[in-house]
Design an enzyme around this catalytic site. Structure first.
Site, mmCIF file in Angstrom:
data_model
loop_
_atom_site.group_PDB
_atom_site.id
_atom_site.type_symbol
_atom_site.label_atom_id
_atom_site.label_comp_id
_atom_site.label_asym_id
_atom_site.label_seq_id
_atom_site.Cartn_x
_atom_site.Cartn_y
_atom_site.Cartn_z
ATOM 1 N N SER A 64 0.805 -1.217 0.000
ATOM 2 C CA SER A 64 0.000 0.000 0.000
ATOM 3 C C SER A 64 0.842 1.274 0.000
ATOM 4 O O SER A 64 1.602 1.515 -0.916
ATOM 5 C CB SER A 64 -0.935 -0.072 1.209
ATOM 6 O OG SER A 64 -1.791 1.023 1.245
ATOM 7 N N GLU A 370 -12.750 5.779 6.489
ATOM 8 C CA GLU A 370 -11.754 6.197 7.467
ATOM 9 C C GLU A 370 -11.331 7.601 7.055
ATOM 10 O O GLU A 370 -11.351 7.947 5.865
ATOM 11 C CB GLU A 370 -10.548 5.264 7.443
ATOM 12 C CG GLU A 370 -10.853 3.901 8.028
ATOM 13 C CD GLU A 370 -9.595 3.091 8.299
ATOM 14 O OE1 GLU A 370 -9.412 2.670 9.446
ATOM 15 O OE2 GLU A 370 -8.793 2.885 7.365
ATOM 16 N N GLY A 499 -1.660 -0.890 14.760
ATOM 17 C CA GLY A 499 -1.771 -2.275 14.302
ATOM 18 C C GLY A 499 -0.784 -2.586 13.191
ATOM 19 O O GLY A 499 -0.705 -3.725 12.724
ATOM 20 N N ARG A 505 -0.078 5.520 18.794
ATOM 21 C CA ARG A 505 -0.561 6.710 18.101
ATOM 22 C C ARG A 505 -1.333 7.603 19.070
ATOM 23 O O ARG A 505 -2.082 7.103 19.917
ATOM 24 C CB ARG A 505 -1.480 6.317 16.946
ATOM 25 C CG ARG A 505 -0.823 5.374 15.962
ATOM 26 C CD ARG A 505 -1.139 5.735 14.535
ATOM 27 N NE ARG A 505 -0.704 4.695 13.620
ATOM 28 C CZ ARG A 505 0.499 4.645 13.053
ATOM 29 N NH1 ARG A 505 1.413 5.562 13.334
ATOM 30 N NH2 ARG A 505 0.824 3.666 12.220
HETATM 31 C C1 16G Z 1 -4.110 -0.338 7.651
HETATM 32 C C2 16G Z 1 -5.582 -0.445 7.417
HETATM 33 C C3 16G Z 1 -6.240 0.909 7.539
HETATM 34 C C4 16G Z 1 -5.923 1.515 8.884
HETATM 35 C C5 16G Z 1 -4.441 1.513 9.148
HETATM 36 C C6 16G Z 1 -4.197 1.864 10.589
HETATM 37 C C7 16G Z 1 -6.716 -1.972 5.916
HETATM 38 C C8 16G Z 1 -6.845 -2.439 4.505
HETATM 39 N N1 16G Z 1 -5.852 -0.986 6.091
HETATM 40 O O1 16G Z 1 -3.498 0.438 6.672
HETATM 41 O O2 16G Z 1 -7.608 0.728 7.417
HETATM 42 O O3 16G Z 1 -6.386 2.832 8.961
HETATM 43 O O4 16G Z 1 -3.917 0.217 8.934
HETATM 44 O O5 16G Z 1 -2.862 1.723 10.898
HETATM 45 O O6 16G Z 1 -7.345 -2.469 6.813
HETATM 46 P P1 16G Z 1 -2.349 1.783 12.382
HETATM 47 O O7 16G Z 1 -3.022 0.682 13.172
HETATM 48 O O8 16G Z 1 -0.894 1.631 12.261
HETATM 49 O O9 16G Z 1 -2.731 3.144 12.906
HETATM 50 MG MG MG Z 2 -3.750 1.197 0.406
#
Ligand code: 16G
Ligand code: MG
EC number: 5.4.2.3
Length: 552
Positions: A64, A370, A499, A505
């Site tokens: 991504s 989101e 995650g 965060r």
């Molecule tokens: C991933 C997720 C996105 C989320 C982000 C949060 C999918 C396809 N993508 O990119 O939805 O906003 O993680 O990241 O589920 P974080 O947990 O590091 O803040």
């Molecule tokens: Mg993406």
């Protein structure tokens, strides 16, 4: 199932001893050098999942918005959705097994999930434009074939296109044709139909500037452009011919830095948007006459879409249950606007597309986004059938509204958030309503907000509840946040473990710049000054927030 053959083949994709990776929010993601064994094993797992569900399963090779040297993989379930949580655990277990344990772990999954080894399996594979992606997708295919699975390699695809293909294949053609041609035609036909209804923009003069993050979105827009050119011209920037993937550009950069991407020629008032590296996120923006940058993120996109869908339903005279799904990151102004002005119910889920998607499925029409720009609208099968019938039966204004809604149902990618599909939806709505980008932006004013990431010894000490808006552990943290937040008007702040990265965060918003600076810094500083410091961040890790200047 020949587990001995699996072991032999696995030796060509040997796991580095001791390397443990977890299937996270968006699958596995790390530096591409560490992923060969993961790819092979995800090929194996996809076969088991396919046998168990008796359906086609997707495997997408992408990282991504991560830097070009990273890569990743995620599995796509039968309805084009994210992999079921229990299988995420299998994925982690399989990926972590040392070479000699691989057959045992596979056999355990087969038993636990009652997989019939005789069942056939079919896997579809897609990949983004990263230099490592082609070889890694071959490793996936190697895993698929050693377990006797059949496959189709789509080659270069956006992530949402792969989700679409999986959904089509498992819906026996009801959702659409599982080819690039089928995807382009389904979306473009609906879009061109809608643009014919727009009084001022159906003349082919409409255009938008698109920053493609130097990724797959550029290739796919070029491939598709001629299908919808009648309604819209796309001017592509960062199309991958020069710059590096996601480097100083793309939706994630624009949203987190709140500034335009490099390489985009922006004139005041130009309508611009950015895709991320695999084209499943989109954000819009423009510059005003004074050169000030204005971001229109996922929240404002959700507001535009849900308000418009609600208006159409009113015109048709249908009282359907419509809901908007957001996460804790949604700007407070958007939630207030939706609930108080639009009278649309809003729900909050944990971060991560799968959570929003599942919640949105509970409604006749569920719109989810989101703030980072990933989202779509889902229509229940019954609603789709009803609207399509009304589109044929009704006349006059009601009939026109029903036909428009029917086209929107086709235009949304109902398997996953899709930058191309969302862009066409947004362009159609703006054209139909005769709204400029500034007028759209003016629907409500975002509360100033800021995000930080904080490196800590063990982010798992923080656990949350209430869709990640409240910290449960360590004790005292939430109380300290509450004390800070209540000093500022309309202020809100939360902390959550990431995650996808080994960080915590921090998010804060308030009515003024001064307020948010103070509140974010203080919330971030709970580690060094608050009562909870020793159990949360530990003062010995020493990170006064002034040094935590990595703004997301
Ligand atoms: C991933 C997720 C996105 C989320 C982000 C949060 C999918 C396809 N993508 O990119 O939805 O906003 O993680 O990241 O589920 P974080 O947990 O590091 O803040
Ligand atoms: Mg993406």
């Amino acid at each position: 199932m020949d587990l001995e053959a699996v072991s032999k083949r696995s030796a060509f994709h040997a796991k580095p001893q001791g390397l443990i990776l977890q299937y996270g929010t968006a699958g596995f993601r790390t530096n591409a050098q560490h992923l060969d064994h993961i790819m092979f094993r995800m090929g194996l797992l996809a076969v088991l999942r396919s046998k168990q569900t008796r359906s086609t399963i997707g495997v997408m090779v992408t990282a991504s918005h991560n830097p070009e040297e990273d890569n990743g993989v995620k599995l796509v379930d039968p309805l084009g959705e994210m992999l079921a949580p229990s299988w995420e655990e299998h994925a982690t277990r399989l990926a972590s097994a040392e070479e000699q344990d691989l057959p045992k772990v596979l056999a355990a999954i087969v038993e636990r999930e009652a997989v019939d080894p005789q069942q056939t399996a079919f896997i579809v594979v897609g990949r983004d434009t990263r230099p490592s992606s082609e070889k890694l997708s071959q490793s996936v295919i190697d895993g698929v074939t050693v377990l006797g699975g059949q496959f189709h390699d789509y080659g270069l695809l956006t992530t949402p296109q792969l989700h679409y293909m999986v959904y089509c294949r498992n819906s026996e053609g009801r959702y659409g044709q599982a080819t690039i041609e089928g995807y382009c035609q389904k979306l473009s036909r609906a879009f061109v139909e809608l643009m014919k209804q727009a009084s001022c923009s159906g003349d082919g003069s409409r255009w938008v500037k698109v920053d493609c993050a130097n990724g797959i979105g550029a290739l796919k827009l070029k491939e598709m452009e001629h299908y919808f050119r009648q309604g819209l011209s796309v001017l592509l920037f960062n199309d991958g011919t020069e710059g590096r993937l996601n480097h100083l550009c793309g939706a994630d950069f624009v949203k987190s830095q709140q500034k335009p991407p490099q390489g985009m020629a922006m004139k005041p008032g130009d309508r611009c948007c950015s895709f991320d590296g695999d084209a499943d996120r989109i954000v819009y923006y423009y510059c005003d006459a004074a050169g000030r940058f204005h971001l229109i993120d996922g929240d404002k996109i959700a507001t535009l879409i849900s308000s418009f869908l609600k208006e159409l339903l009113l015109e048709i005279g249908e009282n359907l249950n419509i809901g908007v799904v957001q996460t804790a990151y949604a700007n407070g102004s958007s939630t207030r606007y939706l609930e108080e002005v639009m009278k649309v119910p809003v729900y909050c889920t944990k971060t991560g597309v799968k959570h929003l998607h599942h919640k949105a499925q509970e409604f006749d029409i569920g719109v989810y986004f989101e703030a980072n720009g990933h989202g779509t609208a889902l229509f229940s099968e019954a609603v789709e059938a009803r609207i399509k019938r009304l589109a044929q039966e009704l006349e006059d204004e009601k009939g026109r509204a029903a036909r428009m809604l029917a086209s929107f149902i086709d235009l949304f990618n109902q398997a996953a958030g899709d930058a191309i599909s969302d862009m066409l939806v947004i362009e159609a709505i703006l054209a139909l309503k005769g709204l400029s980008v500034q007028q759209w932006d003016a629907i409500y004013a975002d509360l100033p907000n800021r995000q930080l990431k904080v490196k800590v010894a063990d982010r798992r000490v923080i656990s949350t509840t209430d869709a990640e808006r409240q910290a449960v552990t360590p004790p005292g943290l939430q109380e300290a946040i509450n004390d800070l937040v209540k000093k500022y008007k309309l202020a809100r702040a939360f902390v959550r473990p990431s995650g996808t990265e080994d960080v915590v965060r921090v998010y804060a918003e308030a009515t003024s710049q001064v307020s948010w600076d103070q509140s974010t810094d203080r919330v971030g500083n709970q580690g060094t000054q608050g009562r909870s410091k020793h159990s949360v961040f530990g003062s010995h890790h020493g990170f006064p927030l002034t040094s935590v200047n990595t703004v997301l």
